[in-house]
Design a protein around this motif. Structure first.
Motif, PDB file in Angstrom:
ATOM      1  N   GLN A 189      -2.163  15.116  -6.632  1.00 36.67           N
ATOM      2  CA  GLN A 189      -1.548  14.522  -7.798  1.00 36.67           C
ATOM      3  C   GLN A 189      -0.045  14.795  -7.762  1.00 36.67           C
ATOM      4  O   GLN A 189       0.386  15.932  -7.571  1.00 36.67           O
ATOM      5  N   ILE A 190       0.738  13.746  -7.925  1.00 40.90           N
ATOM      6  CA  ILE A 190       2.199  13.895  -7.953  1.00 40.90           C
ATOM      7  C   ILE A 190       2.701  13.257  -9.239  1.00 40.90           C
ATOM      8  O   ILE A 190       2.586  12.044  -9.422  1.00 40.90           O
ATOM      9  N   GLN A 191       3.237  14.051 -10.136  1.00 42.72           N
ATOM     10  CA  GLN A 191       3.799  13.545 -11.372  1.00 42.72           C
ATOM     11  C   GLN A 191       5.318  13.409 -11.227  1.00 42.72           C
ATOM     12  O   GLN A 191       5.971  14.257 -10.639  1.00 42.72           O
ATOM     13  N   LYS A 192       5.847  12.315 -11.777  1.00 46.15           N
ATOM     14  CA  LYS A 192       7.271  12.021 -11.684  1.00 46.15           C
ATOM     15  C   LYS A 192       7.776  12.154 -10.241  1.00 46.15           C
ATOM     16  O   LYS A 192       8.677  12.939  -9.938  1.00 46.15           O
ATOM     17  N   PRO A 193       7.176  11.413  -9.318  1.00 49.47           N
ATOM     18  CA  PRO A 193       7.557  11.543  -7.911  1.00 49.47           C
ATOM     19  C   PRO A 193       9.003  11.095  -7.667  1.00 49.47           C
ATOM     20  O   PRO A 193       9.556  10.282  -8.409  1.00 49.47           O
ATOM     21  N   THR A 194       9.591  11.650  -6.624  1.00 55.07           N
ATOM     22  CA  THR A 194      10.964  11.303  -6.246  1.00 55.07           C
ATOM     23  C   THR A 194      10.959  10.050  -5.372  1.00 55.07           C
ATOM     24  O   THR A 194      10.101   9.886  -4.503  1.00 55.07           O
ATOM     25  N   ARG A 195      11.915   9.160  -5.612  1.00 51.12           N
ATOM     26  CA  ARG A 195      11.974   7.952  -4.788  1.00 51.12           C
ATOM     27  C   ARG A 195      13.345   7.818  -4.150  1.00 51.12           C
ATOM     28  O   ARG A 195      14.351   8.311  -4.666  1.00 51.12           O
ATOM     29  N   THR A 196      13.361   7.127  -3.019  1.00 53.35           N
ATOM     30  CA  THR A 196      14.604   6.829  -2.302  1.00 53.35           C
ATOM     31  C   THR A 196      14.654   5.322  -2.067  1.00 53.35           C
ATOM     32  O   THR A 196      13.793   4.770  -1.381  1.00 53.35           O
ATOM     33  N   ASN A 197      15.653   4.666  -2.666  1.00 52.85           N
ATOM     34  CA  ASN A 197      15.794   3.209  -2.525  1.00 52.85           C
ATOM     35  C   ASN A 197      14.499   2.479  -2.886  1.00 52.85           C
ATOM     36  O   ASN A 197      13.989   1.652  -2.134  1.00 52.85           O
ATOM     37  N   ASN A 198      13.937   2.855  -4.051  1.00 51.91           N
ATOM     38  CA  ASN A 198      12.715   2.241  -4.576  1.00 51.91           C
ATOM     39  C   ASN A 198      11.474   2.522  -3.732  1.00 51.91           C
ATOM     40  O   ASN A 198      10.459   1.824  -3.870  1.00 51.91           O
ATOM     41  N   THR A 199      11.531   3.523  -2.876  1.00 51.27           N
ATOM     42  CA  THR A 199      10.386   3.872  -2.036  1.00 51.27           C
ATOM     43  C   THR A 199       9.926   5.299  -2.342  1.00 51.27           C
ATOM     44  O   THR A 199      10.732   6.235  -2.360  1.00 51.27           O
ATOM     45  N   TYR A 200       8.625   5.428  -2.582  1.00 54.62           N
ATOM     46  CA  TYR A 200       8.006   6.739  -2.777  1.00 54.62           C
ATOM     47  C   TYR A 200       7.186   7.043  -1.524  1.00 54.62           C
ATOM     48  O   TYR A 200       6.521   6.161  -0.976  1.00 54.62           O
ATOM     49  N   THR A 201       7.196   8.289  -1.083  1.00 54.16           N
ATOM     50  CA  THR A 201       6.463   8.681   0.118  1.00 54.16           C
ATOM     51  C   THR A 201       5.487   9.799  -0.220  1.00 54.16           C
ATOM     52  O   THR A 201       5.862  10.809  -0.826  1.00 54.16           O
ATOM     53  N   VAL A 202       4.235   9.601   0.164  1.00 55.19           N
ATOM     54  CA  VAL A 202       3.204  10.625   0.007  1.00 55.19           C
ATOM     55  C   VAL A 202       2.859  11.119   1.400  1.00 55.19           C
ATOM     56  O   VAL A 202       2.457  10.339   2.266  1.00 55.19           O
ATOM     57  N   GLU A 203       3.010  12.431   1.635  1.00 52.91           N
ATOM     58  CA  GLU A 203       2.850  12.991   2.971  1.00 52.91           C
ATOM     59  C   GLU A 203       1.698  13.994   3.027  1.00 52.91           C
ATOM     60  O   GLU A 203       1.105  14.348   2.008  1.00 52.91           O
ATOM     61  N   ASN A 204       1.407  14.419   4.274  1.00 48.30           N
ATOM     62  CA  ASN A 204       0.374  15.439   4.528  1.00 48.30           C
ATOM     63  C   ASN A 204      -0.989  15.036   3.969  1.00 48.30           C
ATOM     64  O   ASN A 204      -1.724  15.858   3.415  1.00 48.30           O
ATOM     65  N   LEU A 205      -1.309  13.759   4.110  1.00 46.61           N
ATOM     66  CA  LEU A 205      -2.593  13.268   3.625  1.00 46.61           C
ATOM     67  C   LEU A 205      -3.713  13.691   4.571  1.00 46.61           C
ATOM     68  O   LEU A 205      -3.568  13.587   5.798  1.00 46.61           O
ATOM     69  N   PRO A 206      -4.830  14.152   4.062  1.00 45.55           N
ATOM     70  CA  PRO A 206      -5.970  14.460   4.934  1.00 45.55           C
ATOM     71  C   PRO A 206      -6.583  13.172   5.474  1.00 45.55           C
ATOM     72  O   PRO A 206      -6.480  12.113   4.847  1.00 45.55           O
ATOM     73  N   THR A 207      -7.191  13.250   6.624  1.00 42.88           N
ATOM     74  CA  THR A 207      -7.814  12.064   7.206  1.00 42.88           C
ATOM     75  C   THR A 207      -9.024  11.652   6.380  1.00 42.88           C
ATOM     76  O   THR A 207      -9.722  12.485   5.802  1.00 42.88           O
ATOM     77  N   GLY A 208      -9.258  10.368   6.320  1.00 42.98           N
ATOM     78  CA  GLY A 208     -10.410   9.862   5.581  1.00 42.98           C
ATOM     79  C   GLY A 208     -10.086   8.601   4.808  1.00 42.98           C
ATOM     80  O   GLY A 208      -8.990   8.044   4.907  1.00 42.98           O
ATOM     81  N   PHE A 209     -11.068   8.139   4.040  1.00 42.74           N
ATOM     82  CA  PHE A 209     -10.949   6.939   3.206  1.00 42.74           C
ATOM     83  C   PHE A 209     -10.711   7.382   1.772  1.00 42.74           C
ATOM     84  O   PHE A 209     -11.423   8.240   1.250  1.00 42.74           O
ATOM     85  N   TYR A 210      -9.706   6.804   1.088  1.00 41.67           N
ATOM     86  CA  TYR A 210      -9.341   7.250  -0.251  1.00 41.67           C
ATOM     87  C   TYR A 210      -8.970   6.068  -1.145  1.00 41.67           C
ATOM     88  O   TYR A 210      -8.771   4.934  -0.681  1.00 41.67           O
ATOM     89  N   PHE A 211      -8.851   6.383  -2.440  1.00 42.19           N
ATOM     90  CA  PHE A 211      -8.261   5.476  -3.409  1.00 42.19           C
ATOM     91  C   PHE A 211      -6.925   6.069  -3.839  1.00 42.19           C
ATOM     92  O   PHE A 211      -6.861   7.246  -4.201  1.00 42.19           O
ATOM     93  N   LEU A 212      -5.873   5.276  -3.772  1.00 42.81           N
ATOM     94  CA  LEU A 212      -4.554   5.715  -4.212  1.00 42.81           C
ATOM     95  C   LEU A 212      -4.268   5.028  -5.551  1.00 42.81           C
ATOM     96  O   LEU A 212      -4.185   3.802  -5.630  1.00 42.81           O
ATOM     97  N   LYS A 213      -4.144   5.833  -6.602  1.00 45.73           N
ATOM     98  CA  LYS A 213      -3.904   5.314  -7.942  1.00 45.73           C
ATOM     99  C   LYS A 213      -2.443   5.546  -8.310  1.00 45.73           C
ATOM    100  O   LYS A 213      -1.963   6.676  -8.306  1.00 45.73           O
ATOM    101  N   VAL A 214      -1.740   4.469  -8.625  1.00 43.94           N
ATOM    102  CA  VAL A 214      -0.320   4.533  -8.962  1.00 43.94           C
ATOM    103  C   VAL A 214      -0.156   4.095 -10.412  1.00 43.94           C
ATOM    104  O   VAL A 214      -0.653   3.034 -10.812  1.00 43.94           O
ATOM    105  N   THR A 215       0.546   4.916 -11.212  1.00 45.78           N
ATOM    106  CA  THR A 215       0.730   4.649 -12.640  1.00 45.78           C
ATOM    107  C   THR A 215       2.209   4.488 -12.950  1.00 45.78           C
ATOM    108  O   THR A 215       3.032   5.323 -12.538  1.00 45.78           O
ATOM    109  N   ALA A 216       2.524   3.422 -13.668  1.00 44.60           N
ATOM    110  CA  ALA A 216       3.897   3.171 -14.097  1.00 44.60           C
ATOM    111  C   ALA A 216       3.869   2.448 -15.434  1.00 44.60           C
ATOM    112  O   ALA A 216       3.107   1.487 -15.605  1.00 44.60           O
ATOM    113  N   ASP A 217       4.654   2.918 -16.378  1.00 46.30           N
ATOM    114  CA  ASP A 217       4.777   2.272 -17.689  1.00 46.30           C
ATOM    115  C   ASP A 217       3.414   2.044 -18.337  1.00 46.30           C
ATOM    116  O   ASP A 217       3.100   0.952 -18.827  1.00 46.30           O
TER     117      ASP A 217
END
Length: 350
Positions: free
Chosen positions: A311-339
């Protein structure tokens, strides 16, 4: 029960007429607590007729009818129809064979009466027909007030807890959600289920969100909901279980593993309102980039069992890009919340 997906063709485009009228005034563009509050107010104010505990006997003889044998009722947690000598696992039994003796069926509190805060009693929440189900007397006694927990196959004791069975776990989840919506802290999900809380600022736990997604709505659930919503019926209460009408409402309120959007409008509306691009997918370097012109409030990584992995709250972005790193291998759901809007997408990490 294993589910009938084509409930009504009309629901793919819009609500059915009776449901549409029932949900007039609900703002389905809301998420989280605001949507929960609106739905709670609706099912409370439309619960215009309370049944007595004794009336529930007759209500269940109507709401829980076996679709293949109208002389019988379906028994929650059951799976077998008389081919063995164990009557406690029967799926169906004569509707008039009710009582408290072995071989009969009685009223199962899906939300166990004694774990309510306070005890649910035998009126009000303890006599709510949306929650009570027909059940074999001995299987009901074996379940007792055990909490629900992860399992597989048929209903069984799991350690000190109870697994309702693959065919019933969705029914159970949607009943628990209804009880929490209607009766609030008296029926906390964490009091009746084992597992971590979804990050929803609320008491809902991942277990029920996962079951709601994995086991879609059955025709029996639909029939019960339609009968109980009509207060003109002898044992109708006047209110509905919204999570039977559309399991995706739970996703909008609490997140977790995305459930079926029966109406075909709620998840689509969200994705139109809030767009982002996600790449690379699949990821070969354990990294995912998210491009969004909107400021992202939160990113969640959820595994296929509905567990919150990152879980990343208030993530940092660079030029409108957010990066999520060190993800474990496997199949996942990525949930993104804005406004106050959330979109969930599938990702594969190699």
């Amino acid at each position: 029960m294993k589910k009938i997906y084509s409930i009504l063709l009309l629901l793919v485009v819009t609500l059915g007429f009776s449901q549409q009228a029932y949900y007039n005034g609900i703002n389905f563009s809301l998420n989280g607590q605001p949507l929960k509050n609106q739905l709670a107010q609706l099912i409370i104010t439309t619960h215009t007729k309370e049944l007595s505990y004794s009336q529930v006997w007759n209500a269940l003889k109507i709401t829980d009818l076996d679709p293949s044998n109208s002389s019988n009722v379906l028994l929650v947690y059951g799976w077998e129809n008389g081919s063995d000598d164990d009557v406690t696992n029967d799926l169906s039994r004569n509707k008039n064979d009710n009582g408290g003796s072995n071989g009969q069926w009685n009223r199962e509190h899906v939300y166990a009466q004694s774990v309510g805060t306070p005890d649910l009693g035998q009126s009000g929440p303890g006599a709510d027909a949306h929650m009570l189900r027909a059940c074999d007397v001995q299987r009901n006694g074996t379940r007792a007030n055990r909490k629900y927990a992860t399992g597989s196959g048929n209903s069984t004791v799991v350690g000190a807890n109870w697994y309702p069975g693959d065919e019933w776990k969705g029914d159970v989840a949607r009943i628990i959600m209804y009880m929490y919506l209607h009766y609030g802290n008296q029926c906390l999900p964490s009091n009746i289920g084992v597992g971590a809380n979804a990050d929803a600022g609320d008491d809902m736990i991942d277990l029920f969100l996962t079951w709601n997604a994995e086991d879609p709505v059955s025709q029996t659930e639909i029939n019960r909901n339609n009968y109980l919503t009509n207060a003109n019926n002898t044992y109708g209460q006047g209110n509905r279980n919204p999570f039977i009408d559309n399991p995706y409402l739970a996703t909008k309120i609490w997140g977790g593993l995305p459930a079926q959007d029966i109406w075909g409008t709620l998840s689509t509306t969200q994705m139109v309102a809030f767009k982002f691009s996600l790449y690379p997918n699949p990821s070969n370097d354990r990294r995912i980039n998210i491009d969004s012109e909107m400021e992202v409030d939160e990113i969640q990584l959820i595994n296929i069992n509905g567990q919150l992995m990152q879980q990343i709250q208030k993530p940092t972005r660079t030029n409108n890009t957010y990066t999520v790193e060190n993800l474990p291998t496997g199949f996942y759901f990525l949930k993104v919340t804005a406004d106050n809007q959330s979109v969930t997408k599938k990702i594969l990490v190699n």
